[in-house]
Design a protein around this motif. Sequence first.
Motif, PDB file in Angstrom:
ATOM      1  N   TYR A 211       0.831  -1.206   0.000  1.00  0.00           N
ATOM      2  CA  TYR A 211       0.000   0.000   0.000  1.00  0.00           C
ATOM      3  C   TYR A 211       0.864   1.253   0.000  1.00  0.00           C
ATOM      4  O   TYR A 211       0.629   2.186  -0.787  1.00  0.00           O
ATOM      5  N   TYR A 212       1.878   1.284   0.850  1.00  0.00           N
ATOM      6  CA  TYR A 212       2.721   2.470   0.927  1.00  0.00           C
ATOM      7  C   TYR A 212       3.610   2.617  -0.302  1.00  0.00           C
ATOM      8  O   TYR A 212       3.890   3.744  -0.738  1.00  0.00           O
ATOM      9  N   LEU A 213       4.085   1.518  -0.884  1.00  0.00           N
ATOM     10  CA  LEU A 213       4.851   1.610  -2.122  1.00  0.00           C
ATOM     11  C   LEU A 213       4.000   2.170  -3.253  1.00  0.00           C
ATOM     12  O   LEU A 213       4.467   2.966  -4.076  1.00  0.00           O
ATOM     13  N   LEU A 214       2.727   1.769  -3.292  1.00  0.00           N
ATOM     14  CA  LEU A 214       1.826   2.280  -4.318  1.00  0.00           C
ATOM     15  C   LEU A 214       1.598   3.779  -4.158  1.00  0.00           C
ATOM     16  O   LEU A 214       1.672   4.539  -5.133  1.00  0.00           O
ATOM     17  N   LEU A 215       1.334   4.228  -2.931  1.00  0.00           N
ATOM     18  CA  LEU A 215       1.138   5.658  -2.692  1.00  0.00           C
ATOM     19  C   LEU A 215       2.414   6.441  -2.995  1.00  0.00           C
ATOM     20  O   LEU A 215       2.354   7.541  -3.564  1.00  0.00           O
ATOM     21  N   PHE A 216       3.561   5.891  -2.637  1.00  0.00           N
ATOM     22  CA  PHE A 216       4.833   6.573  -2.853  1.00  0.00           C
ATOM     23  C   PHE A 216       5.118   6.761  -4.337  1.00  0.00           C
ATOM     24  O   PHE A 216       5.395   7.879  -4.797  1.00  0.00           O
ATOM     25  N   SER A 217       5.042   5.687  -5.126  1.00  0.00           N
ATOM     26  CA  SER A 217       5.382   5.782  -6.546  1.00  0.00           C
ATOM     27  C   SER A 217       4.371   6.621  -7.314  1.00  0.00           C
ATOM     28  O   SER A 217       4.750   7.508  -8.097  1.00  0.00           O
ATOM     29  N   ALA A 218       3.070   6.385  -7.096  1.00  0.00           N
ATOM     30  CA  ALA A 218       2.057   7.149  -7.826  1.00  0.00           C
ATOM     31  C   ALA A 218       2.064   8.617  -7.410  1.00  0.00           C
ATOM     32  O   ALA A 218       1.904   9.515  -8.251  1.00  0.00           O
ATOM     33  N   GLY A 219       2.255   8.896  -6.125  1.00  0.00           N
ATOM     34  CA  GLY A 219       2.274  10.279  -5.661  1.00  0.00           C
ATOM     35  C   GLY A 219       3.445  11.057  -6.224  1.00  0.00           C
ATOM     36  O   GLY A 219       3.295  12.219  -6.657  1.00  0.00           O
ATOM     37  N   LEU A 220       4.620  10.454  -6.253  1.00  0.00           N
ATOM     38  CA  LEU A 220       5.779  11.150  -6.815  1.00  0.00           C
ATOM     39  C   LEU A 220       5.638  11.359  -8.318  1.00  0.00           C
ATOM     40  O   LEU A 220       6.018  12.411  -8.848  1.00  0.00           O
ATOM     41  N   LEU A 221       5.109  10.378  -9.021  1.00  0.00           N
ATOM     42  CA  LEU A 221       4.894  10.553 -10.458  1.00  0.00           C
ATOM     43  C   LEU A 221       3.894  11.676 -10.735  1.00  0.00           C
ATOM     44  O   LEU A 221       4.074  12.467 -11.678  1.00  0.00           O
ATOM     45  N   LEU A 222       2.847  11.765  -9.922  1.00  0.00           N
ATOM     46  CA  LEU A 222       1.876  12.856 -10.101  1.00  0.00           C
ATOM     47  C   LEU A 222       2.518  14.209  -9.827  1.00  0.00           C
ATOM     48  O   LEU A 222       2.283  15.180 -10.559  1.00  0.00           O
ATOM     49  N   LEU A 223       3.339  14.303  -8.788  1.00  0.00           N
ATOM     50  CA  LEU A 223       4.017  15.561  -8.478  1.00  0.00           C
ATOM     51  C   LEU A 223       4.987  15.956  -9.592  1.00  0.00           C
ATOM     52  O   LEU A 223       5.056  17.131  -9.999  1.00  0.00           O
TER      53      LEU A 223
ATOM     54  N   GLY B 255       4.684  15.094 -12.673  1.00  0.00           N
ATOM     55  CA  GLY B 255       3.863  15.468 -13.813  1.00  0.00           C
ATOM     56  C   GLY B 255       3.378  16.901 -13.741  1.00  0.00           C
ATOM     57  O   GLY B 255       3.447  17.643 -14.727  1.00  0.00           O
ATOM     58  N   LEU B 256       2.880  17.320 -12.589  1.00  0.00           N
ATOM     59  CA  LEU B 256       2.420  18.704 -12.452  1.00  0.00           C
ATOM     60  C   LEU B 256       3.570  19.693 -12.649  1.00  0.00           C
ATOM     61  O   LEU B 256       3.404  20.743 -13.285  1.00  0.00           O
ATOM     62  N   THR B 257       4.737  19.351 -12.116  1.00  0.00           N
ATOM     63  CA  THR B 257       5.897  20.230 -12.276  1.00  0.00           C
ATOM     64  C   THR B 257       6.306  20.362 -13.738  1.00  0.00           C
ATOM     65  O   THR B 257       6.576  21.470 -14.236  1.00  0.00           O
ATOM     66  N   MET B 258       6.337  19.234 -14.451  1.00  0.00           N
ATOM     67  CA  MET B 258       6.791  19.267 -15.834  1.00  0.00           C
ATOM     68  C   MET B 258       5.742  19.870 -16.768  1.00  0.00           C
ATOM     69  O   MET B 258       6.101  20.483 -17.776  1.00  0.00           O
ATOM     70  N   VAL B 259       4.470  19.717 -16.455  1.00  0.00           N
ATOM     71  CA  VAL B 259       3.443  20.389 -17.255  1.00  0.00           C
ATOM     72  C   VAL B 259       3.599  21.901 -17.144  1.00  0.00           C
ATOM     73  O   VAL B 259       3.504  22.633 -18.138  1.00  0.00           O
ATOM     74  N   PHE B 260       3.857  22.395 -15.933  1.00  0.00           N
ATOM     75  CA  PHE B 260       4.085  23.827 -15.771  1.00  0.00           C
ATOM     76  C   PHE B 260       5.332  24.274 -16.521  1.00  0.00           C
ATOM     77  O   PHE B 260       5.337  25.320 -17.193  1.00  0.00           O
TER      78      PHE B 260
ATOM     79  N   GLU C 291      -5.320  24.186 -14.905  1.00  0.00           N
ATOM     80  CA  GLU C 291      -6.246  23.199 -15.452  1.00  0.00           C
ATOM     81  C   GLU C 291      -5.829  21.781 -15.068  1.00  0.00           C
ATOM     82  O   GLU C 291      -6.668  20.967 -14.663  1.00  0.00           O
ATOM     83  N   GLN C 292      -4.538  21.472 -15.181  1.00  0.00           N
ATOM     84  CA  GLN C 292      -4.069  20.136 -14.832  1.00  0.00           C
ATOM     85  C   GLN C 292      -4.218  19.873 -13.338  1.00  0.00           C
ATOM     86  O   GLN C 292      -4.525  18.740 -12.925  1.00  0.00           O
ATOM     87  N   ALA C 293      -4.019  20.893 -12.510  1.00  0.00           N
ATOM     88  CA  ALA C 293      -4.196  20.718 -11.064  1.00  0.00           C
ATOM     89  C   ALA C 293      -5.657  20.435 -10.727  1.00  0.00           C
ATOM     90  O   ALA C 293      -5.952  19.637  -9.824  1.00  0.00           O
ATOM     91  N   ILE C 294      -6.585  21.062 -11.444  1.00  0.00           N
ATOM     92  CA  ILE C 294      -8.010  20.778 -11.218  1.00  0.00           C
ATOM     93  C   ILE C 294      -8.317  19.331 -11.585  1.00  0.00           C
ATOM     94  O   ILE C 294      -9.020  18.617 -10.843  1.00  0.00           O
ATOM     95  N   PHE C 295      -7.782  18.870 -12.712  1.00  0.00           N
ATOM     96  CA  PHE C 295      -7.978  17.466 -13.084  1.00  0.00           C
ATOM     97  C   PHE C 295      -7.325  16.540 -12.056  1.00  0.00           C
ATOM     98  O   PHE C 295      -7.855  15.454 -11.768  1.00  0.00           O
TER      99      PHE C 295
END
Length: 468
Positions: free
Chosen positions: A15-27, A29-34, A54-58
């Motif tokens: 559970y924690y590995l899933l939250l860690f990997s997906a959360g970092l990838l999302l962060l 992603g938001l940084t690189m979209v900006f 817009e991406q943050a709202i999604f």
Amino acid sequence: MAALRGLLDRPLASYYLLLFSAGLLLLIGLTMVFSATSVEDFAKRGDATASLTEQAIFAVFGIVAFWACQRLPVRTFQAVAWPALWGTVGLLLLLNLLLALRSLAGVKQVGPFSVQLNWLYVGPFQLQPSELAKFALVLWGADVLARKGARLGWWRELATPFFPVLGLLFVLVGYNDLGTLLCLLALVVGLLWAAGVRMRVFAVLSAIGLFGVGLLVAVASFGAGSSKAGQEDEGNFRLDRLTNFFDPPPLDTCKLHECYQMLQARYAIENGGWFGTGLGKSSLKWGSLPAAENDFIFVIIAEELGAVGCGVVVALFAVLAYTGLRIARRVTGRFRQLAAAAATAWLIGQAVINIGGVIGLLPLTGVPLPFISDGGSALIVTLAAVGMLASFARAEPDAARALHARPPARWVRLVWAPLPPLPGRRRPGAPPAPRARAPRGRHGDDQAAPRAVRANRARRGSAEERRR
């Protein structure tokens, strides 16, 4: 290594590995979209954070979808499998019908519905039905194969209803979007592999899949997948991508047309080197690289963060792959196992197709990079799938026992996630149930064993009566 094994042996490690990997990838992603959109947004809109907002709202909607899916029990996922599939098929039929009306009759809008390539517009709202098809196929395919059980050894069990529905979905998706079709193929391969289907089935499916992809490449000359393909001044863009990959033309003849995008991507990767030019300091995102915030965002990572940044992204996807397969191996229940394996194959397969295409190791297909590329439908559906995996991770036997042994506070269970059900208990000393196998005989039947058992019991009873 001993410390790492100790951490991985903890009950809630998945559970924690899933939250860690997906959360970092999302962060990331938001940084690189900006970073990829700030310059053009400021030049065109006067606001450098327009695309980021817009991406943050999604992303907020996606986190809500993650939260809702991780709270759902497995029976809910099974219950919505068929409605989700047929709802997605209906949306794809509507999308293709509107595309046909637009190309043949020039009708651009029917009531509140309008289309543009793979996007379906309903008034001010827009969605991409092919992204919904991925999650719907995970749920429906896992439900169908889990109900069949050991009968998957017979071809007729796969032929109804799995293959016909799969073929319909592939035609509806692949006619306009070959890249998404390849993602669906990766999903199906992972699903059938987890179900234990025989290798000859994979061989036949591979032959059919290659034939289908070749047919879709051929029909691109008549307009499939693009509003411009099939016209007199346009070539077969799918065939051009394949030929440019297997037989690259000289750069001086294609650098302004067929291979312009790939050439700009190579320049960006070369400019990045090992450590990159620095976050936000990419030069090719200033209008030189098309789709820099979508399909080619990995190239912007390569230019600004270098090979080290690309390695971090690839490592996070590797952790996500390990976690998804770990959940599929540890969780109980056939539906959970198949759905976890299929969702993992979908996310990792799409990442491999995107990264391999933009760096030149695979033909270019134009699929987004999960968690990172700009796009609302893809991000929401991806986070919903991660929420389903999180629900399964909490339902692992050791995780469920640990959560029940030391349950969190009541407000945490109400706000975040309820306690998963405890696994079934076996009687002390009872041997584990044998794993079911597919019938091998030509005239075998699933009811043969129960009939034999009943016949033996009947004969035993008659012998005891004779002895009396």
